[in-house]
Design an enzyme around this catalytic site. Structure first.
Site, short mmCIF file in Angstrom:
data_model
loop_
_atom_site.label_atom_id
_atom_site.label_comp_id
_atom_site.label_asym_id
_atom_site.label_seq_id
_atom_site.Cartn_x
_atom_site.Cartn_y
_atom_site.Cartn_z
N ASN A 1 -0.47 57.09 31.55
CA ASN A 1 0.39 57.56 32.64
C ASN A 1 1.15 58.83 32.28
O ASN A 1 1.91 58.86 31.31
CB ASN A 1 1.39 56.43 32.96
CG ASN A 1 1.89 56.49 34.38
OD1 ASN A 1 1.47 57.33 35.17
ND2 ASN A 1 2.80 55.58 34.73
N ARG B 1 9.64 38.69 37.88
CA ARG B 1 10.55 39.62 37.21
C ARG B 1 11.57 40.10 38.23
O ARG B 1 11.19 40.52 39.33
CB ARG B 1 9.73 40.80 36.67
CG ARG B 1 10.53 41.74 35.81
CD ARG B 1 9.67 42.94 35.38
NE ARG B 1 9.93 44.07 36.25
CZ ARG B 1 9.57 45.33 35.98
NH1 ARG B 1 8.91 45.61 34.86
NH2 ARG B 1 9.84 46.31 36.80
N TYR C 1 15.30 52.66 37.59
CA TYR C 1 13.90 52.53 37.23
C TYR C 1 13.47 51.08 37.45
O TYR C 1 14.20 50.16 37.12
CB TYR C 1 13.72 52.91 35.75
CG TYR C 1 12.27 53.06 35.34
CD1 TYR C 1 11.55 54.18 35.72
CD2 TYR C 1 11.64 52.08 34.60
CE1 TYR C 1 10.23 54.33 35.35
CE2 TYR C 1 10.31 52.22 34.23
CZ TYR C 1 9.62 53.35 34.61
OH TYR C 1 8.30 53.50 34.25
N ASP D 1 13.22 43.40 32.70
CA ASP D 1 12.77 44.53 31.87
C ASP D 1 13.92 45.53 31.73
O ASP D 1 14.43 46.03 32.74
CB ASP D 1 11.56 45.19 32.56
CG ASP D 1 10.85 46.18 31.67
OD1 ASP D 1 11.40 46.55 30.62
OD2 ASP D 1 9.72 46.60 32.04
N HIS E 1 13.57 48.36 29.96
CA HIS E 1 12.93 49.68 29.82
C HIS E 1 13.56 50.50 28.70
O HIS E 1 13.85 51.70 28.88
CB HIS E 1 12.98 50.45 31.14
CG HIS E 1 12.19 49.79 32.23
ND1 HIS E 1 12.77 49.13 33.30
CD2 HIS E 1 10.87 49.67 32.43
CE1 HIS E 1 11.84 48.65 34.09
NE2 HIS E 1 10.67 48.96 33.59
N GLU F 1 12.66 41.95 28.32
CA GLU F 1 11.62 42.89 27.85
C GLU F 1 12.20 44.24 27.44
O GLU F 1 13.11 44.75 28.11
CB GLU F 1 10.62 43.06 29.00
CG GLU F 1 9.55 44.10 28.73
CD GLU F 1 8.69 44.35 29.96
OE1 GLU F 1 8.68 43.51 30.88
OE2 GLU F 1 8.05 45.40 30.00
N GLU G 1 4.73 47.35 25.32
CA GLU G 1 3.80 47.99 26.26
C GLU G 1 3.45 49.41 25.82
O GLU G 1 2.40 49.91 26.20
CB GLU G 1 4.33 47.96 27.70
CG GLU G 1 5.58 48.79 27.92
CD GLU G 1 6.11 48.71 29.34
OE1 GLU G 1 6.10 47.62 29.92
OE2 GLU G 1 6.54 49.75 29.86
N ARG H 1 3.56 42.71 23.98
CA ARG H 1 3.08 43.24 25.26
C ARG H 1 1.99 44.31 25.12
O ARG H 1 1.66 45.00 26.08
CB ARG H 1 4.26 43.81 26.05
CG ARG H 1 5.12 42.69 26.47
CD ARG H 1 5.99 42.84 27.67
NE ARG H 1 5.84 43.93 28.57
CZ ARG H 1 5.07 43.92 29.66
NH1 ARG H 1 4.33 42.86 29.95
NH2 ARG H 1 5.03 44.95 30.48
N GLU I 1 1.20 40.30 33.12
CA GLU I 1 1.90 41.01 34.20
C GLU I 1 0.91 41.35 35.32
O GLU I 1 -0.22 41.75 35.05
CB GLU I 1 2.51 42.30 33.64
CG GLU I 1 3.26 43.11 34.69
CD GLU I 1 3.90 44.37 34.11
OE1 GLU I 1 3.53 44.79 33.00
OE2 GLU I 1 4.77 44.94 34.79
N TRP J 1 18.68 57.13 22.18
CA TRP J 1 18.20 55.99 21.40
C TRP J 1 16.88 55.53 21.95
O TRP J 1 16.42 56.04 22.95
CB TRP J 1 19.21 54.84 21.43
CG TRP J 1 19.70 54.49 22.77
CD1 TRP J 1 19.16 53.58 23.65
CD2 TRP J 1 20.83 55.04 23.44
NE1 TRP J 1 19.88 53.54 24.80
CE2 TRP J 1 20.92 54.41 24.70
CE3 TRP J 1 21.79 56.01 23.11
CZ2 TRP J 1 21.92 54.71 25.63
CZ3 TRP J 1 22.77 56.29 24.03
CH2 TRP J 1 22.84 55.65 25.28
C1 CS2 Z 1 7.06 48.67 33.29
C2 CS2 Z 1 6.13 49.75 33.78
O1 CS2 Z 1 5.49 47.13 34.05
C3 CS2 Z 1 6.37 47.33 33.24
O2 CS2 Z 1 6.78 46.50 32.46
O3 CS2 Z 1 7.71 48.93 32.11
O4 CS2 Z 1 6.62 50.18 35.01
C4 CS2 Z 1 5.99 50.95 32.87
O5 CS2 Z 1 7.19 51.61 32.77
C5 CS2 Z 1 4.89 51.84 33.34
O6 CS2 Z 1 3.71 51.13 33.34
C6 CS2 Z 1 4.78 53.09 32.46
O7 CS2 Z 1 3.59 53.73 32.66
MG MG Z 2 7.98 47.15 30.94
#
Ligand code: CS2
Ligand code: MG
Length: 403
Positions: free
Chosen positions: A38, A148, A160, A211, A213, A237, A263, A284, A340, A403
């Site tokens: 991405n 989630r 986000y 999440d 992030h 997460e 991820e 993940r 997911e 961070w």
């Molecule tokens: C997220 C995603 O699905 C998730 O857990 O963290 O939206 C992630 O940020 C995107 O897949 C990034 O490409």
């Molecule tokens: Mg995520």
């Protein structure tokens, strides 16, 4: 010997960008691999076209392990998201070919089923707590066992993981990155309120996930985990970025909320300390970004020794090819945790016809030989690549958070 005759990269944008590798063999049997990274899609496309495909032609498609080692060790420059996504795409395509030749769905070659179905979690989100809970209710009515929850943060313009208006959520939203404002204090106040209400209204049974992030420091993450303990999350997460794996020690000291991360990981080396010190509960890493089925199985085997279960990333930027590969892996791996699921747009589904299906909270990869996904190249041609980036975060004083 099943000779690789040709290979090509297909870049398409049916509602979002996808990069797909197609490897063709002597007997007309072909395999597909997802190479989508991405926001950096064309880097992987070039890595494959300019540097990998020329080395594949003429090789035996059956030698999956040897080709993996050849591309990983042979490159001299190991690891990294671009390299490992490219290797992943080759690996997926070769497993697809091998299973097609065998006339079996891929999970049969991975040891057969370890469970009847793959439990998936979906994304409920909304600007307010009430909207998020309403969204979760709708998913639960469709049978989802795990949801989630992400909600807007009062005082922040955008968050986000939360859609704008009624649009389908897609994180890569602009051709130059959008800049969002972030406040840890505001966020930390809002999340426990969301889960207190969520648990009260949605009941004790449903698995609830969240999440972060990567937006917190370890001590803040420890505090959040502790604040969320009464609501019994399935997982928290990406509480912190895991560049420093030892940072999770601090979180672990302070909370029993289960932790998931990985991820963005692309190698078993990103997981090693986290797993060996039992600092996490779910890993993940995904087929698409962590070196394919071959490498993900190795990560899962390491995790299994330490009671860490899998929880593959499955956002919309992983194409239906990666989704299928994940489902074959999930169905067969002994220490599966959850998968997911973020539904693709109808245009994406049409470009990638697939055999996998959803029913009552579970998915199944289907019984087609191989991965059970195809690409409609004519349809793919109708959607040219559109540059799109994930947003960038700044703190309220205008600085990049560090961070
Ligand atoms: C997220 C995603 O699905 C998730 O857990 O963290 O939206 C992630 O940020 C995107 O897949 C990034 O490409
Ligand atoms: Mg995520």
């Amino acid at each position: 010997m099943l000779k690789i005759e040709s290979a090509k990269v297909i870049v398409t944008c049916p509602a979002r960008n996808f990069v797909t590798l197609k490897i063709e063999t002597k007997d007309g049997i072909y395999g597909l691999g997802d190479a989508t990274l991405n926001g950096r899609e064309l880097a992987v496309a070039s890595y494959l076209t300019d540097h990998v495909i020329p080395c594949l032609i003429g090789r035996d498609a059956h030698r999956i392990e040897d080709i993996w080692q050849y591309l990983y060790r042979g490159a001299y420059w190991r690891r990294g998201p671009v390299t490992m996504s490219a290797i992943a795409a080759v690996d997926m395509a070769l497993w697809d070919i091998k299973a097609k030749v065998a006339g079996l769905p891929l999970y049969q070659l991975l040891g057969g089923t370890s469970r009847d179905g793959v439990m998936v979690y979906c994304h409920a989100n909304g600007k307010t707590i009430e909207e998020t809970i309403e969204d979760a209710r709708q998913f639960m009515a469709k049978g989802f066992k795990a949801v989630r929850l992400q909600s807007g943060v009062p005082g922040l313009k955008s968050t986000y993981g939360v859609s704008k208006g009624k649009q389908r959520y897609e994180p890569a939203d602009a051709d130059i990155p959008t800049e969002n404002l972030w406040s840890t204090e505001k966020y930390m106040r809002s999340v426990p309120a969301l889960f207190e209400e969520g648990r009260k209204q949605l009941g004790a049974e449903v698995h609830l996930l969240h999440d972060v992030h990567h937006r917190l420091t370890p001590i803040e993450a420890g505090r959040l985990g502790k604040d969320l303990e009464p609501y019994r999350l399935f997982w928290l997460e990406d509480a912190v970025a895991a560049d420093n794996q030892a940072a999770f020690r601090l979180i672990r000291q302070h909370t029993t909320t289960p932790l998931a991360v990985g991820e963005v990981f692309n190698s078993i080396w990103d997981c090693k300390q986290l797993v060996e010190e039992q600092l996490i509960d779910y890993i993940r890493a995904t087929v698409a970004h962590a070196g394919g089925i071959t490498h993900l199985r190795r990560i899962a085997a390491l995790a299994d020794l330490y009671n860490v279960r899998t929880g593959c990333h499955g956002a919309t930027d992983l194409s239906p090819v990666a989704m299928a590969a994940a489902l074959h892996f999930d169905l067969s791996v002994p220490n599966f945790g959850i998968q997911e699921l973020m539904r693709h747009a109808a245009e994406s589904d049409a470009v990638f016809p697939h055999a996998y299906s959803y029913s009552e909270g579970y998915m199944h990869p289907g019984e087609e030989p191989g991965l059970g996904v195809d690409i409609d190249e004519k349809a793919a041609d109708m959607y040219p690549y559109k540059r799109a980036y994930l947003p960038v975060n700044r703190l309220e004083d205008g600085s990049m958070y560090n961070w």
